[in-house]
Design an enzyme around this catalytic site. Structure first.
Site, PDB file in Angstrom:
ATOM      1  N   SER A 153     -57.678  39.817   9.227  1.00  0.00           N
ATOM      2  CA  SER A 153     -57.514  41.128   9.850  1.00  0.00           C
ATOM      3  C   SER A 153     -57.205  42.213   8.820  1.00  0.00           C
ATOM      4  O   SER A 153     -56.667  41.927   7.741  1.00  0.00           O
ATOM      5  CB  SER A 153     -56.383  41.083  10.880  1.00  0.00           C
TER       6      SER A 153
HETATM    7  N1  SAM Z   1     -54.485  35.257  11.417  1.00  0.00           N
HETATM    8  C1  SAM Z   1     -55.698  35.177  10.649  1.00  0.00           C
HETATM    9  C2  SAM Z   1     -55.532  35.598   9.221  1.00  0.00           C
HETATM   10  O1  SAM Z   1     -54.443  36.049   8.844  1.00  0.00           O
HETATM   11  O2  SAM Z   1     -56.498  35.441   8.466  1.00  0.00           O
HETATM   12  C3  SAM Z   1     -56.849  35.939  11.269  1.00  0.00           C
HETATM   13  C4  SAM Z   1     -57.476  35.104  12.266  1.00  0.00           C
HETATM   14  S1  SAM Z   1     -59.084  35.426  12.815  1.00  0.00           S
HETATM   15  C5  SAM Z   1     -59.056  37.120  13.277  1.00  0.00           C
HETATM   16  C6  SAM Z   1     -58.925  34.543  14.364  1.00  0.00           C
HETATM   17  C7  SAM Z   1     -58.799  33.031  14.200  1.00  0.00           C
HETATM   18  O3  SAM Z   1     -58.498  32.474  15.478  1.00  0.00           O
HETATM   19  C8  SAM Z   1     -60.069  32.351  13.726  1.00  0.00           C
HETATM   20  O4  SAM Z   1     -59.818  31.630  12.552  1.00  0.00           O
HETATM   21  C9  SAM Z   1     -60.451  31.447  14.888  1.00  0.00           C
HETATM   22  O5  SAM Z   1     -61.058  30.233  14.493  1.00  0.00           O
HETATM   23  C10 SAM Z   1     -59.101  31.210  15.532  1.00  0.00           C
HETATM   24  N2  SAM Z   1     -59.123  30.771  16.936  1.00  0.00           N
HETATM   25  C11 SAM Z   1     -59.901  31.220  17.951  1.00  0.00           C
HETATM   26  N3  SAM Z   1     -59.583  30.562  19.092  1.00  0.00           N
HETATM   27  C12 SAM Z   1     -58.583  29.694  18.778  1.00  0.00           C
HETATM   28  C13 SAM Z   1     -57.823  28.741  19.524  1.00  0.00           C
HETATM   29  N4  SAM Z   1     -58.016  28.531  20.818  1.00  0.00           N
HETATM   30  N5  SAM Z   1     -56.876  28.037  18.874  1.00  0.00           N
HETATM   31  C14 SAM Z   1     -56.647  28.217  17.551  1.00  0.00           C
HETATM   32  N6  SAM Z   1     -57.330  29.096  16.797  1.00  0.00           N
HETATM   33  C15 SAM Z   1     -58.281  29.829  17.408  1.00  0.00           C
END
Ligand code: SAM
Length: 204
Positions: free
Chosen positions: A52
């Site tokens: 993000s």
């Molecule tokens: N917090 C992260 C960072 O600092 O880089 C940014 C994360 S990215 C915007 C969103 C993440 O959520 C992705 O890596 C995606 O694979 C994960 N995601 C989506 N649905 C999910 C779920 N049900 N459980 C765990 N992770 C999930």
């Protein structure tokens, strides 16, 4: 990044600002992206996911109002950057990611930086981490159609939950506060996140 992007936009929480000065964001992106790591935008991290924008990381962190003693659950480890920032200002971070390769990379960076108060696992984070509940704060870093019920149940009292809720294009960043059994919701601002995929999120 802190002086030009965060402070002018109203990030005032000292712990959040200090954590974002401390955590080396460039280590959480691929080598080819390192020169852009501190820019005012999200960046791709592989597998169709993103790290993000710094301002959004700061806004979500600040909204949790952490004091230092908290156990925080993060859904969506991604690059690991948000978990790393949280780990500098709370007791312990529990972070869940659904994509193996991303969590593998993030874990290596946590080890390299000796951030030993982060525990992580591969799972569908929309069901939370029941064995470790309740949590003082929960942060969801992917956008879902609704607030996953298990996360509300696993939120302590008092507790703060921050989550983007909306459709697959645009979401409202919501702050859910639990206090003396009462639950209230405040909209922080409009955001754009990748999809929260799982039992209580979007279908794969
Ligand atoms: N917090 C992260 C960072 O600092 O880089 C940014 C994360 S990215 C915007 C969103 C993440 O959520 C992705 O890596 C995606 O694979 C994960 N995601 C989506 N649905 C999910 C779920 N049900 N459980 C765990 N992770 C999930």
């Amino acid at each position: 990044m802190v002086e030009e992007q965060l402070i002018p936009r109203g990030i005032t929480d000292q712990a959040t600002l200090e954590a974002m000065l401390t955590v080396p964001r460039h280590l959480f992106v691929e080598d080819a992206m390192q020169a852009r790591a501190y820019g005012d935008h999200p960046l791709p991290i592989g597998s169709g996911q993103t790290i993000s924008q710094p301002y959004i990381v700061a806004l979500m962190t600040q909204a949790l109002e952490l004091q230092g003693h908290e156990r925080v659950l993060e859904i969506g480890t991604g690059s690991g950057y948000q978990a790393a920032v949280l780990s500098r200002i709370c007791e312990r971070v529990y972070t869940i990611e659904r994509i193996d390769s991303l969590l593998g990379k993030a874990r290596k960076i946590f080890d390299r930086l000796h951030y030993h108060n982060i525990v992580s696992r591969i799972d569908d984070g929309t069901t939370g981490w029941p064995d470790e509940a309740p949590f003082d704060a929960i942060l969801v870093t992917a956008g879902g159609p609704k607030i996953p019920e298990p996360l509300v149940k696993q939120l302590g009292d008092p507790g703060r939950l921050v989550i983007p809720v909306g459709d697959q294009q645009v979401q409202e960043l919501q702050l859910i506060t639990k206090e003396n059994g009462d639950i209230s919701t405040r909209i922080i601002e409009q955001v754009r996140f990748v999809n929260l995929i799982g039992t209580h999120g979007w279908r794969d």
